[in-house]
Design an enzyme around this catalytic site. Structure first.
Site, PDB file in Angstrom:
ATOM      1  CE  LYS A   1     -53.602  21.388 -15.607  1.00  0.00           C
ATOM      2  NZ  LYS A   1     -52.621  20.872 -16.578  1.00  0.00           N
TER       3      LYS A   1
HETATM    4  N1  GLU Z   1     -49.399  19.417 -15.415  1.00  0.00           N
HETATM    5  C1  GLU Z   1     -48.735  18.710 -16.460  1.00  0.00           C
HETATM    6  C2  GLU Z   1     -49.441  18.945 -17.789  1.00  0.00           C
HETATM    7  O1  GLU Z   1     -50.118  19.918 -17.985  1.00  0.00           O
HETATM    8  C3  GLU Z   1     -48.526  17.239 -16.132  1.00  0.00           C
HETATM    9  C4  GLU Z   1     -49.768  16.459 -15.829  1.00  0.00           C
HETATM   10  C5  GLU Z   1     -49.491  15.048 -15.325  1.00  0.00           C
HETATM   11  O2  GLU Z   1     -48.341  14.662 -15.231  1.00  0.00           O
HETATM   12  O3  GLU Z   1     -50.473  14.367 -15.037  1.00  0.00           O
HETATM   13  O4  GLU Z   1     -49.266  18.205 -18.727  1.00  0.00           O
END
Ligand code: GLU
Length: 429
Positions: free
Chosen positions: A105
């Site tokens: 993240k």
């Molecule tokens: N931000 C989204 C999540 O928390 C998608 C992450 C992604 O597609 O890599 O799942």
């Protein structure tokens, strides 16, 4: 433990699953620590002429199952601990829905509302330059999260590609269609939320067409979930944004509200009758309530689709919904979980409920690898198949009878899968 520390909450969720998961203690301890977190300093010259120094992070939590994967969020409350918790949740999410990815993240501490488009572009490019040593199409693939979108991904893709000297669409997902994005990605998280809500109703042998739903947050995830649940026959009675919440026990006019918000309108304006759209399907302004009141409405399903830590020790006793579907990451603290689990409130955990986004990110990444694009129907069918089988596997584990709640069942599966990957790979050197 501080009820509001997201990393402590993630660890406590893991601890609840330890006794049920077939994972040795040594590997389990390994899974509690992120592989690495990069902190970057981002000086940006703003349109105002001031130079502001922003702080950003990229946490790579675990890559045993494949390249790191996870979004990037822009928000004033971003902290290193929050990014690390979110990276951990990505790891359990990709494992639970069985994607060949690990978890990561990113986050930048900023208030996007105070920045111009130009400022946001400069900040995004500077952040991408800062983390480009970590990311890559086969190493770590960012995507949108809170306050980031396909345009943000286009800037990231361009910045990374300029350094490489050629176009690398596969370095990010959630791109615009014109740059190798996939149809269905924008609606994917909301679609997944709607699919698991329908599955939960089938499992509980309840009728969704007689159900009332309250959705906290009407952003990309909440608004798509609202539209799809409305289409599926549910009564969406309340929703909210930062300006406030709207409640109508007879059901909101989701399509007019959606059009108003798409046109840049706020919920507060909607409840005042100050609409941004001419065409109203069936407009009734509803009653203005607060975000806190929305959480404790007497509804069948509550869908937190905003920030983490909204259902806590302080309000868990007041929650009246029979089921909670976690569209946001980490909306329920462990203390609240224990209270709700004892009261038999069924919670579809975030790592399952909001996995639609990363599932379709994976499908985008696969299409980029194949240099071939799929039609929307193929993407949506594959999303439904994948999130549906993760739902079934979670229920199967829960129905064995020993595990107290769906979150713990989901964690048990995710931890076992990640641990198996670690065991097969072994320790190096
Ligand atoms: N931000 C989204 C999540 O928390 C998608 C992450 C992604 O597609 O890599 O799942």
């Amino acid at each position: 433990m501080a009820d509001d520390d997201p990393f402590e909450n993630m660890l406590a969720q893991m601890d609840r699953a330890e006794e049920f998961a077939d994972v040795t203690h040594g590997v389990f301890e390994r899974l509690k620590h992120p592989e690495r977190t990069l902190k970057v300093t981002l000086p940006v010259e703003l349109d105002s002429g001031d130079v502001e120094v922003f702080k950003g992070y990229r946490c790579q939590f675990d890559s045993a199952r494949g390249p790191f994967k996870g979004g990037v969020r822009y928000h004033p409350s971003v902290t290193q601990e929050e990014v690390e918790a979110l990276a951990g949740w990505m790891t359990w999410k990709t494992a639970l829905v069985d994607l060949p990815f690990g978890g990561a993240k990113g986050g930048v501490i900023c208030e996007p509302k105070d920045l111009t488009d130009n400022d946001l572009e400069n900040l995004t490019r500077r952040y991408t330059e800062g983390i480009r040593r970590l990311i890559g199409p086969e190493t770590d693939v960012p995507a949108p999260d809170m306050n980031t979108n396909p345009q943000t991904m286009a800037w990231m893709m361009d910045t990374y590609s300029m350094y490489e000297g050629y176009s690398v669409p596969k370095v990010v997902t959630g791109k615009p269609l014109e740059l190798g994005g996939t149809p269905g990605r924008i609606a994917a998280t909301g679609r997944g939320v709607s699919i698991v809500t329908e599955r939960l109703f089938d499992y509980l042998e309840n009728d969704l067409s007689e159900a009332s739903v309250a959705i906290q947050g009407f952003g990309n995830v909440g608004s798509h979930a609202a539209r799809m649940l409305d289409d599926a026959g549910a009564r969406v009675v309340a929703t909210s944004d930062v300006s406030g919440a709207v409640y109508d026990p007879d059901g909101l006019d989701v399509s007019t509200l959606g059009a108003h918000v798409d046109a840049g309108g706020l919920i507060e304006e909607y409840t005042r009758g100050d609409l941004r759209v001419e065409d109203r399907t069936r407009w009734d302004e509803g009653q203005a309530i607060s975000n806190e009141e929305l959480l404790t409405l007497d509804v069948d399903v509550l869908i937190p689709a905003a920030v983490e830590g909204v259902i806590t020790n302080d309000n868990a006793d007041d929650i009246r919904a029979n089921a909670i579907v976690e569209a946001a990451n980490g909306p329920t603290t462990v203390a609240a979980d224990e209270i709700l689990s004892e009261r038999d409130v069924q919670i579809v955990p975030d790592i399952l409920a909001n996995a639609g986004g990363v599932i379709v990110s994976y499908l985008e990444w696969v299409q980029n690898s194949q240099e071939f694009s799929w039609p929307l129907e193929t993407v949506n069918a594959e999303l439904e198949r994948r999130i549906g089988s993760a739902f079934d596997e979670t229920i199967e584990r829960y129905d064995e009878g020993a595990i107290p709640d769906l979150r713990t069942a989901a964690y048990t599966l995710a931890l076992e899968r990640t641990a198996r990957a670690h065991e097969y790979r072994g320790l190096f050197p």
